[in-house]
Design a protein around this motif. Structure first.
Motif, PDB file in Angstrom:
ATOM      1  N   THR A 218       0.864  -1.182   0.000  1.00  0.00           N
ATOM      2  CA  THR A 218       0.000   0.000   0.000  1.00  0.00           C
ATOM      3  C   THR A 218       0.897   1.227   0.000  1.00  0.00           C
ATOM      4  O   THR A 218       2.123   1.093   0.043  1.00  0.00           O
TER       5      THR A 218
ATOM      6  N   PRO B 114      -7.003  -3.525   2.940  1.00  0.00           N
ATOM      7  CA  PRO B 114      -6.513  -2.142   2.966  1.00  0.00           C
ATOM      8  C   PRO B 114      -7.590  -1.170   2.474  1.00  0.00           C
ATOM      9  O   PRO B 114      -8.330  -1.494   1.540  1.00  0.00           O
TER      10      PRO B 114
ATOM     11  N   SER C 137      -6.988   1.697   1.197  1.00  0.00           N
ATOM     12  CA  SER C 137      -6.460   2.488   0.084  1.00  0.00           C
ATOM     13  C   SER C 137      -6.030   1.504  -1.005  1.00  0.00           C
ATOM     14  O   SER C 137      -5.977   0.303  -0.754  1.00  0.00           O
TER      15      SER C 137
ATOM     16  N   PHE D 246      -4.115  -1.018  -3.294  1.00  0.00           N
ATOM     17  CA  PHE D 246      -2.987  -1.897  -2.939  1.00  0.00           C
ATOM     18  C   PHE D 246      -2.671  -2.838  -4.103  1.00  0.00           C
ATOM     19  O   PHE D 246      -3.476  -3.019  -5.024  1.00  0.00           O
TER      20      PHE D 246
ATOM     21  N   TRP E 142      -3.083  -2.251  -9.489  1.00  0.00           N
ATOM     22  CA  TRP E 142      -3.627  -1.664  -8.269  1.00  0.00           C
ATOM     23  C   TRP E 142      -5.078  -2.096  -8.074  1.00  0.00           C
ATOM     24  O   TRP E 142      -5.861  -2.108  -9.008  1.00  0.00           O
TER      25      TRP E 142
ATOM     26  N   THR F  59      -8.589  -1.579  -5.771  1.00  0.00           N
ATOM     27  CA  THR F  59      -9.344  -0.767  -4.818  1.00  0.00           C
ATOM     28  C   THR F  59     -10.630  -1.509  -4.489  1.00  0.00           C
ATOM     29  O   THR F  59     -11.397  -1.833  -5.394  1.00  0.00           O
TER      30      THR F  59
END
Lengths: 200, 156
Positions: free
Chosen positions: B112, B133, B135, B137, B153, B155
């Protein structure tokens, strides 16, 4: 940027393993990415998410960019794409209801204007950074708000008051002739954002 | 719209000074942390890990969602695939359950913006990320046979 105003050269160096070239790319284009995020009125966490994603996508694209000169357009389009993604996700969770407003900021015309402005600004900053130190000092003082009096400038830079005006003119002429601006004028930089999918 | 050619040919000193002031202001408006985020992304340059790309996301699969809505509308399933490895992910409550295919043991890294946490992938390829997470990751799998894969990534 200090050694070479060409974005193409920066991209080529960063595609190797030159962190300073990468930093120059980020410094040059962070205002463009930031400005587009600002249009979408993202909060700071969403702005950071978008920034992170955009720069990571660029890192992955470094060796593959066929036309590094088209980089600003690619960045603008990718940033808008990521902003829309964030706004859409926020809308789903019912925190926000402004997707329709947001769509207009991803319009190609809007993005092209963002790119033109960002390129002009980056060119001006690069040109300024390439000026002799005395010119930078004088212009920086003249750009201060509020502008200091000629007496204050004269004392700060240790030059006669009568030569401030002529020196200012000479410095601005040097700025006009800067390679960083000439590259811009000669179309070294791509502004088109239409076509080509952002690497998502 | 301002054109670069005007800078050299059309602008007097006052216009040039105004443009220069605006250029400086635009740069100063960008917070240091935002620039730092961009600079630190370079750490991912030349990472040897193979990129596993998203190949399936149940939340984008409207047809399937319509069919299965009554049974398990809250389950989110994602698949990431690289040439050598597939990652099946499923959101379950506050944790993320996953399986590596083909099954084998290894180490899972959750990256992250705050840093990296490490967990184990068991011998049948299963792992858990808990908590999920909040945010974006990336998951990086370093498998026993040397396969090294990182997702895009995520989300959730």
């Amino acid at each position: 940027m200090r050694d070479d105003p060409s974005v193409v050269a920066l991209v080529e160096r960063a595609a190797g393993s030159d962190q300073s070239a990468w930093n120059d790319i980020v410094d040059r284009y962070a205002p463009l990415v930031w400005s587009i995020c600002t249009r979408f009125q993202l909060n700071s966490q969403d702005t950071e998410d978008v920034g992170q994603t955009v720069w990571l996508l660029l890192v992955e694209q470094l060796g593959k960019l066929r036309e590094p000169a088209a980089l600003p357009g690619w960045l603008a389009k990718t940033t808008a794409h990521e902003c829309l993604r964030v706004v859409t996700a926020a809308r789903k969770s019912e925190r926000l209801g402004r997707l329709d407003d947001a769509m207009q900021f991803a319009d190609d015309t809007v993005l092209e204007e963002e790119v033109l402005t960002a390129e002009l600004n980056a060119g001006l900053r690069a040109a300024f950074a390439g000026l002799p130190l005395r010119c930078q000092q004088l212009l920086a003082l003249l750009l201060t708000d509020p502008v200091p009096s000629y007496a204050e400038i004269s004392s700060a830079l240790d030059i006669p008051m009568g030569s401030i005006g002529p020196q200012r003119g000479r410095c601005l002429n040097r700025l006009r002739r800067s390679p960083a601006l000439i590259a811009l004028v000669e179309g070294d930089i791509g502004v088109a954002v239409a076509g080509g999918e952002p690497g998502a | 719209m301002r054109e670069a050619s005007q800078v050299r040919d059309g602008w007097d000193d006052e216009q040039l000074m105004a443009a220069l002031r605006e250029a400086m202001r635009a740069r100063q408006a960008v917070p240091d942390w935002f620039v730092e985020t961009g600079r630190s992304a370079y750490a991912w340059h030349n990472i040897d890990a193979e990129l596993a790309q998203l190949t399936y996301d149940s939340s984008r699969d409207t047809e399937r969602t319509a069919v299965t809505r009554s049974e398990n509308a809250s389950i989110r399933a994602l698949t990431f695939a690289s040439p050598h490895l597939r990652l099946e992910l499923e959101v379950s409550g506050h944790s993320l359950l996953g399986q590596v295919i083909p099954p084998q043991a290894g180490t899972l890294e959750t990256h992250t913006r705050a840093g990296v946490t490490t967990s184990q992938v068991d011998e049948i390829g299963c792992f858990a990320v808990d908590p999920i997470p909040d945010s974006p990751f990336r998951l990086r799998c370093r498998m026993a046979d040397g396969t090294d894969v990182v997702t895009g990534w995520i989300t959730l």
